[in-house]
Every structure is written in structure tokens, then in C-alpha cells.
Scaffold this motif. Sequence first.
Motif, PDB file in Angstrom:
ATOM      1  N   TYR A 223     -12.293  -7.213 -10.493  1.00  0.00           N
ATOM      2  CA  TYR A 223     -11.834  -6.712  -9.196  1.00  0.00           C
ATOM      3  C   TYR A 223     -11.807  -7.870  -8.203  1.00  0.00           C
ATOM      4  CZ  TYR A 223     -11.482  -3.970  -4.924  1.00  0.00           C
ATOM      5  OH  TYR A 223     -11.062  -3.460  -3.729  1.00  0.00           O
ATOM      6  N   GLU A 224     -10.661  -8.083  -7.571  1.00  0.00           N
ATOM      7  CA  GLU A 224     -10.503  -9.205  -6.648  1.00  0.00           C
ATOM      8  C   GLU A 224     -10.917  -8.820  -5.240  1.00  0.00           C
ATOM      9  OE1 GLU A 224      -6.829 -11.802  -4.815  1.00  0.00           O
ATOM     10  OE2 GLU A 224      -6.909 -11.588  -7.013  1.00  0.00           O
ATOM     11  N   LEU A 225     -11.802  -9.620  -4.658  1.00  0.00           N
ATOM     12  CA  LEU A 225     -12.199  -9.443  -3.271  1.00  0.00           C
ATOM     13  C   LEU A 225     -11.309 -10.307  -2.388  1.00  0.00           C
ATOM     14  CD1 LEU A 225     -16.117  -9.635  -3.545  1.00  0.00           C
ATOM     15  CD2 LEU A 225     -14.674  -7.584  -3.501  1.00  0.00           C
ATOM     16  N   ASP A 226     -10.767  -9.720  -1.331  1.00  0.00           N
ATOM     17  CA  ASP A 226      -9.957 -10.500  -0.408  1.00  0.00           C
ATOM     18  C   ASP A 226     -10.862 -11.394   0.436  1.00  0.00           C
ATOM     19  OD1 ASP A 226     -11.127  -8.831   1.467  1.00  0.00           O
ATOM     20  OD2 ASP A 226      -9.336  -7.596   1.749  1.00  0.00           O
ATOM     21  N   SER A 227     -10.278 -12.141   1.345  1.00  0.00           N
ATOM     22  CA  SER A 227     -11.048 -13.104   2.129  1.00  0.00           C
ATOM     23  C   SER A 227     -12.143 -12.428   2.954  1.00  0.00           C
ATOM     24  CB  SER A 227     -10.112 -13.893   3.055  1.00  0.00           C
ATOM     25  OG  SER A 227      -9.183 -14.637   2.298  1.00  0.00           O
ATOM     26  N   LEU A 228     -11.804 -11.304   3.591  1.00  0.00           N
ATOM     27  CA  LEU A 228     -12.782 -10.612   4.428  1.00  0.00           C
ATOM     28  C   LEU A 228     -13.977 -10.139   3.607  1.00  0.00           C
ATOM     29  CD1 LEU A 228     -13.744  -9.306   7.064  1.00  0.00           C
ATOM     30  CD2 LEU A 228     -12.334  -7.307   6.487  1.00  0.00           C
ATOM     31  N   ASN A 229     -13.710  -9.473   2.490  1.00  0.00           N
ATOM     32  CA  ASN A 229     -14.800  -8.942   1.673  1.00  0.00           C
ATOM     33  C   ASN A 229     -15.574 -10.049   0.962  1.00  0.00           C
ATOM     34  OD1 ASN A 229     -14.581  -6.168   2.247  1.00  0.00           O
ATOM     35  ND2 ASN A 229     -12.867  -5.962   0.828  1.00  0.00           N
ATOM     36  N   THR A 230     -14.901 -11.157   0.646  1.00  0.00           N
ATOM     37  CA  THR A 230     -15.624 -12.309   0.098  1.00  0.00           C
ATOM     38  C   THR A 230     -16.618 -12.841   1.119  1.00  0.00           C
ATOM     39  OG1 THR A 230     -13.792 -12.939  -1.366  1.00  0.00           O
ATOM     40  CG2 THR A 230     -15.387 -14.649  -0.808  1.00  0.00           C
ATOM     41  N   GLY A 231     -16.181 -12.904   2.388  1.00  0.00           N
ATOM     42  CA  GLY A 231     -17.078 -13.339   3.450  1.00  0.00           C
ATOM     43  C   GLY A 231     -18.241 -12.388   3.645  1.00  0.00           C
ATOM     44  N   ILE A 232     -17.980 -11.074   3.577  1.00  0.00           N
ATOM     45  CA  ILE A 232     -19.055 -10.084   3.712  1.00  0.00           C
ATOM     46  C   ILE A 232     -20.054 -10.210   2.561  1.00  0.00           C
ATOM     47  CG2 ILE A 232     -19.588  -7.622   3.757  1.00  0.00           C
ATOM     48  CD1 ILE A 232     -18.251  -8.642   6.291  1.00  0.00           C
ATOM     49  N   TYR A 233     -19.535 -10.379   1.353  1.00  0.00           N
ATOM     50  CA  TYR A 233     -20.433 -10.561   0.195  1.00  0.00           C
ATOM     51  C   TYR A 233     -21.308 -11.797   0.385  1.00  0.00           C
ATOM     52  CZ  TYR A 233     -21.968 -12.156  -4.372  1.00  0.00           C
ATOM     53  OH  TYR A 233     -22.739 -12.636  -5.406  1.00  0.00           O
ATOM     54  N   ASN A 234     -20.713 -12.895   0.825  1.00  0.00           N
ATOM     55  CA  ASN A 234     -21.470 -14.128   1.051  1.00  0.00           C
ATOM     56  C   ASN A 234     -22.564 -13.929   2.087  1.00  0.00           C
ATOM     57  OD1 ASN A 234     -21.017 -16.353  -0.573  1.00  0.00           O
ATOM     58  ND2 ASN A 234     -19.188 -16.979   0.506  1.00  0.00           N
TER      59      ASN A 234
END
Length: 374
Positions: A223-234
Motif C-alpha cells: 500500500y503506497e502512502l502519499d507524501s502527507l501520510n508518509t510525513g504523518i507516519y514519520n
Amino acid sequence: MPNPFLKTKLAIILFFFSLFVLTGCAFKDIDKSVFVAMIAIDKSEEEDKPYKITLKLYEPTGSFKETTQPGYSYLTQTGETLSEAIRVLQSASDKELEFGHSKLLIIGEELLKENRSKEILDFLLRRPDIQMISWIASGKPTAEEVIKIIPQGETAAYPELFNYFDHHGTTSQYIVTTYLFEFRRNMEERGIDTVVPIIKVSEEGTHFEINKSLVLADKKEPYELDSLNTGIYNMLAKETKHADFLIKRDDEHFIARIDTIKSKYKVNIKKSENIELELKVGLYGYISESKKPLLNRDLPKYNKLLKEEGEEVITEFISKMIEEGYDPLGFGIDYKGKVLHNRRMSDTEWEEAYKNAQINVKVTPGLKSTGSIQ
């Protein structure tokens, strides 16, 4: 009674005899070795040889100060197995391939979609010369294309790609750093799913775009995380040092620059099969950009807006992960750590409980100023 002198004499004879059967070390001169900088693993177009390995090799140089441009050579080979491809590659070089300095392992997107992560992981773990602290990432469109890009300004001593992940270069909230040991642990452990960065070659083919990531789980489509959700995960899992939050509420439009992030998350067990996912996040920083003048006396209002925005986007991220059936934060591990093994839910029961879990997000805002304008 045995003669002590005879025993000593026998021991000395055995010692010298053992020296004849000892073998020397397998050390080779450094000029007989070539060092592998990166390893790319892609899907091959050959049905009987599904794996394609590309190695990026450092070209020997007398002095880095005298070398103005980085020099690399490449070896590519397909094989039925990864080990077979490596064996053939060893015959393509007059020097011994040294993998001990490989710092980046890139897997093509197509291979990850075919759910072959565990096969690749098995190969990487069994080789003693591949470091467990190597970084692992997904290559788009292919891993081979990624490692063959040499951006303008790259030095001969250190490939530019390494700067993205070693925390000494850029510190972007959108770049996920995943080590091989971490990848292995999360792939083997039930209760958490692993996340790897996506390295994409730009349309011009001159630089990298690293602002998205992939969530991987056994027997599931990545499942690919977009930029926003990648930032939230980080922010939640990695506690990245810096982040920017866009606030667009109540006729206010400003950017909150977060320089300190504190996050805690856990599972609260309400009943045997009723759970709550609790997240507490502290966001501390200042306002770095605004569409209109801001006043320091209105900081309580801006903090309130940051709190509302933070709770909304984090709740949406967790809700999306639950909907897709992924657990990148490891709530399953937290649950197993709280309940005795003979009282835990089965895997099926946990998946159902996780799917219907309540989400409780609390953000503590800490904007200290509206920035410095002189």
C-alpha cells in the motif's frame, strides 16, 4: 604413576604437529577486490530466470581529491535464484566482489507487488557479508534505473543517495529510513507492518524524488502512502526532528514549523474484544509562514487551530490504515505485550478487533511565536 616429563614432551610434540595442519587466512590484497556500493534487485523479463540483479561498483582511484567526477561500473545478471545471479556476476569481474561496504539495497516495485519480500530477505540475511545496518528501499520504476542515476554535483567519495538516509544530510519529514534489520524484524513479527521509502527517478532522469513510502505485509498488496501520510507516519513512528503543518481553518492560513515532536501510542483494552487506539502527540514550534499579519497575543487561537488540524489528519491516517488492514505503528505488538499468551485473541479475532477499534487522538500544541519578522 605417569612420568610428568613424558607428558610435557608429548604435549610439545602435539603442539608442533598441529601447526602443520593449520591453514592460513583467506586475506586478499585490496587491489584484488572491488567494492559494491549498492545492490538493485528487479523482476526479470525471463520466465525461467525471474530475478535480475544489478551491482553498482566503486571504480578504483588513486586520490579522491584528484578525482573531479564519481566513477562507477555496473554488473547486471538474471538468474533463477538470487544466489545463481551473484555466482555468475562473480565470473564477470577479475576482482573479488566485496559486499561489506554495500549501504543501500533497492528492490524493484514489481517484485514487491509479487509478494517476494521474504524470498529476497532470506537471501540477504544468509549472506554474512551484507550488513544488517544497510538501508532498504523500493525503486520506481525499477531499482536498476535508480542506482544508475548520477546526479550533478555528486562526489566520488560518497554517493548522493546515501545523504538521504544517513541523517547527516537532508532531514525531511517525507523521507523514511528503514534498516535491513528493521525490515527483517517487522516482516517476521506479527503485529506490525514494515514501511520502506520509495526512490523515484524524476521525469528528466537527473535527480531523485523521495517523498512517498510503501507499507508491506505478508500476503498483501503493498500500500503506497502519499507524501502527507508518509510525513504523518514519520512523525508518529520515527519522531522526525522537523515537520511543517499547513493550517487552513477559520479564515486562517499559515504554516506551523514543528521542531520538536513527541508521540506515544498504545492499545487500551476495554473488553475482551473491544479495544481503543490511543495516541498522544506533542507538536512544538513556531509559525514560519502566513497569508496575513499575525499577533503574538493570538497564539492561543493558533494553537487551538494546530490542535484541531493535527488531530484530524492523524485520525484520518489511522482510519485509513485500519480500513486497508495495515498496522505500521505496531498496535498489535503493544497488545501482545499487555496480555498473557493464553488469554490473547487469535489472529483472526485481533484483526476483527483492530478493524472496529475506537481511535482517540490527543494533540498537545506548543507554538511559541509567530516567527521573526524584521
